[in-house]
Design a protein around this motif. Structure first.
Motif, PDB file in Angstrom:
ATOM      1  N   MET A   6     -18.017  18.650 -17.078  1.00  0.00           N
ATOM      2  CA  MET A   6     -16.998  17.904 -16.619  1.00  0.00           C
ATOM      3  C   MET A   6     -17.158  17.342 -15.323  1.00  0.00           C
ATOM      4  N   GLU A   7     -17.212  15.924 -14.853  1.00  0.00           N
ATOM      5  CA  GLU A   7     -17.176  15.553 -13.626  1.00  0.00           C
ATOM      6  C   GLU A   7     -15.986  15.288 -13.128  1.00  0.00           C
ATOM      7  N   LEU A   8     -15.864  15.828 -11.939  1.00  0.00           N
ATOM      8  CA  LEU A   8     -14.561  15.217 -11.241  1.00  0.00           C
ATOM      9  C   LEU A   8     -14.959  14.234  -9.988  1.00  0.00           C
ATOM     10  N   SER A   9     -13.724  13.205  -9.885  1.00  0.00           N
ATOM     11  CA  SER A   9     -14.037  12.215  -8.940  1.00  0.00           C
ATOM     12  C   SER A   9     -12.529  12.289  -8.165  1.00  0.00           C
ATOM     13  N   VAL A  10     -12.731  11.428  -6.941  1.00  0.00           N
ATOM     14  CA  VAL A  10     -11.386  11.336  -6.020  1.00  0.00           C
ATOM     15  C   VAL A  10     -10.863   9.972  -6.465  1.00  0.00           C
ATOM     16  N   MET A  11      -9.670   9.932  -6.569  1.00  0.00           N
ATOM     17  CA  MET A  11      -9.230   8.194  -6.834  1.00  0.00           C
ATOM     18  C   MET A  11      -8.036   7.938  -5.857  1.00  0.00           C
ATOM     19  N   PHE A  12      -8.179   6.830  -5.378  1.00  0.00           N
ATOM     20  CA  PHE A  12      -7.113   6.230  -4.297  1.00  0.00           C
ATOM     21  C   PHE A  12      -6.416   5.196  -5.155  1.00  0.00           C
ATOM     22  N   PHE A  13      -5.032   4.995  -5.309  1.00  0.00           N
ATOM     23  CA  PHE A  13      -4.370   4.152  -5.947  1.00  0.00           C
ATOM     24  C   PHE A  13      -3.056   3.531  -5.127  1.00  0.00           C
ATOM     25  N   GLY A  14      -3.095   3.955  -3.947  1.00  0.00           N
ATOM     26  CA  GLY A  14      -1.968   3.280  -3.149  1.00  0.00           C
ATOM     27  C   GLY A  14      -0.499   3.426  -3.355  1.00  0.00           C
ATOM     28  N   ALA A  15      -0.162   4.696  -3.370  1.00  0.00           N
ATOM     29  CA  ALA A  15       1.280   4.996  -3.530  1.00  0.00           C
ATOM     30  C   ALA A  15       1.884   4.848  -1.971  1.00  0.00           C
ATOM     31  N   GLN A  16       1.119   5.420  -1.297  1.00  0.00           N
ATOM     32  CA  GLN A  16       1.619   5.049   0.186  1.00  0.00           C
ATOM     33  C   GLN A  16       1.343   3.746   0.900  1.00  0.00           C
ATOM     34  N   GLY A  17       2.430   3.120   1.635  1.00  0.00           N
ATOM     35  CA  GLY A  17       2.041   2.072   2.379  1.00  0.00           C
ATOM     36  C   GLY A  17       1.234   2.228   3.414  1.00  0.00           C
ATOM     37  N   ALA A  18       0.978   1.505   4.530  1.00  0.00           N
ATOM     38  CA  ALA A  18       0.497   1.596   5.912  1.00  0.00           C
ATOM     39  C   ALA A  18       0.926   2.762   6.499  1.00  0.00           C
ATOM     40  N   GLY A  19       2.587   2.901   6.629  1.00  0.00           N
ATOM     41  CA  GLY A  19       2.820   4.039   7.274  1.00  0.00           C
ATOM     42  C   GLY A  19       2.584   3.942   8.945  1.00  0.00           C
ATOM     43  N   ALA A  20       2.699   5.232   9.450  1.00  0.00           N
ATOM     44  CA  ALA A  20       2.548   5.194  11.013  1.00  0.00           C
ATOM     45  C   ALA A  20       1.014   5.243  11.175  1.00  0.00           C
ATOM     46  N   GLY A  21       0.630   4.431  12.204  1.00  0.00           N
ATOM     47  CA  GLY A  21      -0.738   4.100  12.447  1.00  0.00           C
ATOM     48  C   GLY A  21      -1.396   2.768  11.601  1.00  0.00           C
ATOM     49  N   GLY A  22      -0.551   2.457  10.824  1.00  0.00           N
ATOM     50  CA  GLY A  22      -0.982   1.070   9.995  1.00  0.00           C
ATOM     51  C   GLY A  22      -2.153   1.479   9.197  1.00  0.00           C
TER      52      GLY A  22
END
Length: 357
Positions: free
Chosen positions: A1-17
Motif C-alpha cells: 500500500m502506497e501513501l501519497s499526499v494530496m491538496f485539493f484547495g479547500a482553503q482560500g489564500a487566507g492570511a499571507g495570500g
C-alpha cells in the motif's frame, strides 16, 4: 500500500495570500518526501474561491520537483479539454526533466462550466475530447509526430520538445463515482483516481472488480503498465484519540463541504439553467454534519492510529494500491505535519504486520 499526499484547495489564500499557501504545500512535500510517501498531487481549478491557488499544477509542480528527491509530482487532476494537447505534453515534459522522471497525470474531463471560458467550444464534448487526448498524448510523449493545422490552416507534422526524461507517462482517469468511468479507465489502460466519499464499501469493491476485468481484457496501450493502479482519495488526520480527531476535524470538514456545495450550485450543466439546486443554510448544515459522520464511519483516515491501521488494511484488501491523503481541509499547518508523521508510522505498522503473516 502506497501513501501519497494530496491538496485539493479547500482553503482560500487566507492570511499571507497565495504565497503563504505555496510555502505550506512545499513544506508538506518536503516532509512527505522524507517520510517515504510516494507522490504529491495538486489539482487544477479555475476562477473559484475553492481551490483558487491551484490553477496550474505543472507550474507548482516545478517548484515541488526542485524541493524533493524521491516524491512523484502529479496532477490530480489535469483538465485536458481546457488546453491543446501539445501544450500539455510540452509543460509536463519540462517538469519530467526537472524531476528526473517523476511526473504523472490524472486526466479529468472537466465539470464546472465557468472553467470552460478557457475553451468554450470544448465543453459540450469534453468527455469524448479528454478520452481522445489520452491516446494522442501517449503517442506525443513517446516521441511520435502528429498532424495539426498551422496558423495558415495548413496541416503540418510536429513533434513536441523537449523529449521527456522518462519514456512512459503514468496516467490515471479521475472518477467522481460513475462505474462507466472505471470501465473506461480499464479499457484505456490508465489508473483510476477516485474519492471514497459518496459510495459504500460494497460499491467500491464492485467498481474495482469492474476496472480490473476491463483492464485485463483491453489490448496493450503505448506506455501503459501490465497492471493498473487504483488510487483512492481519503481525508486524513491521525490523532491520539477520537475526541481530539472530532474536535479538530469536524468544523473544517463541514466548512469544506459547504464550500463545495456552493461551487456545485454555480456550475450550469444539462438542460435549462442546469445549475445544482441552491440549499438553505440549514440544509447545508444538515448535509455537512451527515457528511462528516460518514467520513468518520468509513472511507477516511480520520481517527486514532489503530483505527487508521484497520482502515488501511481494509482498503488494501479491497484492491486499492495507493491512498492519496487529502490534508488541506482546514487544519492548522503544524497539525498537518504531525499527521503526516503519524500516517507514515501507521503505514510502516501495516507493512510489518503484512510481512509477518
Amino acid at each position: 500500500m502506497e501513501l501519497s499526499v494530496m491538496f485539493f484547495g479547500a482553503q482560500g489564500a487566507g492570511a499571507g495570500g497565495a504565497a503563504a499557501v505555496y510555502e505550506q504545500v512545499i513544506e508538506c512535500a518536503r516532509a512527505a518526501d522524507g517520510l517515504g510517501f510516494r507522490a504529491v498531487w495538486t489539482p487544477e481549478r479555475h476562477f473559484q474561491d475553492f481551490g483558487q491557488v491551484f490553477p496550474a499544477p505543472a507550474v507548482l509542480g516545478a517548484a515541488l520537483a526542485r524541493e524533493t528527491r524521491r516524491l512523484h509530482i502529479r496532477a490530480g487532476s489535469a483538465v485536458l479539454p481546457l488546453k491543446h494537447p501539445l501544450r500539455t505534453v510540452e509543460e509536463w515534459s519540462v517538469l519530467d526533466n526537472l524531476s528526473r522522471g517523476r511526473v504523472g497525470l490524472s486526466v479529468a474531463t472537466g465539470w464546472h462550466s465557468t472553467d470552460f471560458v478557457l475553451a468554450p467550444g470544448s465543453f459540450a464534448d469534453r468527455r469524448a475530447e479528454a478520452f481522445r487526448q489520452i491516446g494522442l498524448i501517449r503517442r506525443l510523449w513517446a516521441g511520435q509526430e502528429a498532424e495539426f493545422p498551422d496558423g495558415l490552416g495548413s496541416p503540418v507534422q510536429v513533434r513536441p520538445r523537449p523529449a521527456p526524461y522518462r519514456a512512459e507517462l503514468p496516467l490515471w482517469l479521475t472518477s467522481s463515482g460513475n462505474p462507466a468511468t472505471w470501465q473506461t479507465a480499464g479499457e484505456l489502460r490508465t489508473g483510476v483516481l477516485a474519492a471514497a466519499p459518496g459510495q459504500t464499501r460494497q460499491e467500491l469493491a464492485e467498481k474495482i472488480a469492474l476496472y480490473r476485468e476491463a483492464y485485463a481484457a483491453a489490448p496493450e496501450q503505448l506506455g501503459a503498465p501490465a497492471r493498473g493502479t487504483v488510487t483512492l482519495m481519503v481525508h486524513a488526520y491521525v490523532g491520539d484519540d477520537m475526541a481530539e480527531v472530532r474536535a479538530k476535524a469536524r468544523q473544517p470538514l463541514k466548512d469544506y463541504f459547504k464550500t463545495y456545495l456552493r461551487q456545485a450550485a454555480a456550475s450550469k450543466v444539462g438542460t435549462g439553467d442546469g445549475a445544482a439546486p441552491e440549499l438553505s443554510d440549514a440544509q447545508q448544515e444538515t448535509m455537512a454534519e451527515f457528511a462528516f459522520e460518514r467520513y468518520l464511519a468509513w472511507g477516511s483516515l480520520l481517527g486514532t492510529p489503530e483505527r487508521c491501521l484497520a482502515a488501511m488494511a481494509d482498503l488494501r484488501a479491497l484492491g486499492c494500491d495507493e491512498l492519496a491523503c487529502l490534508v488541506d481541509f482546514g487544519l492548522e499547518h503544524d497539525e498537518v505535519l504531525k499527521s503526516l508523521q503519524r500516517l507514515a508510522e501507521v503505514r510502516a505498522r501495516l507493512e510489518d504486520e503484512e510481512g509477518t503473516r
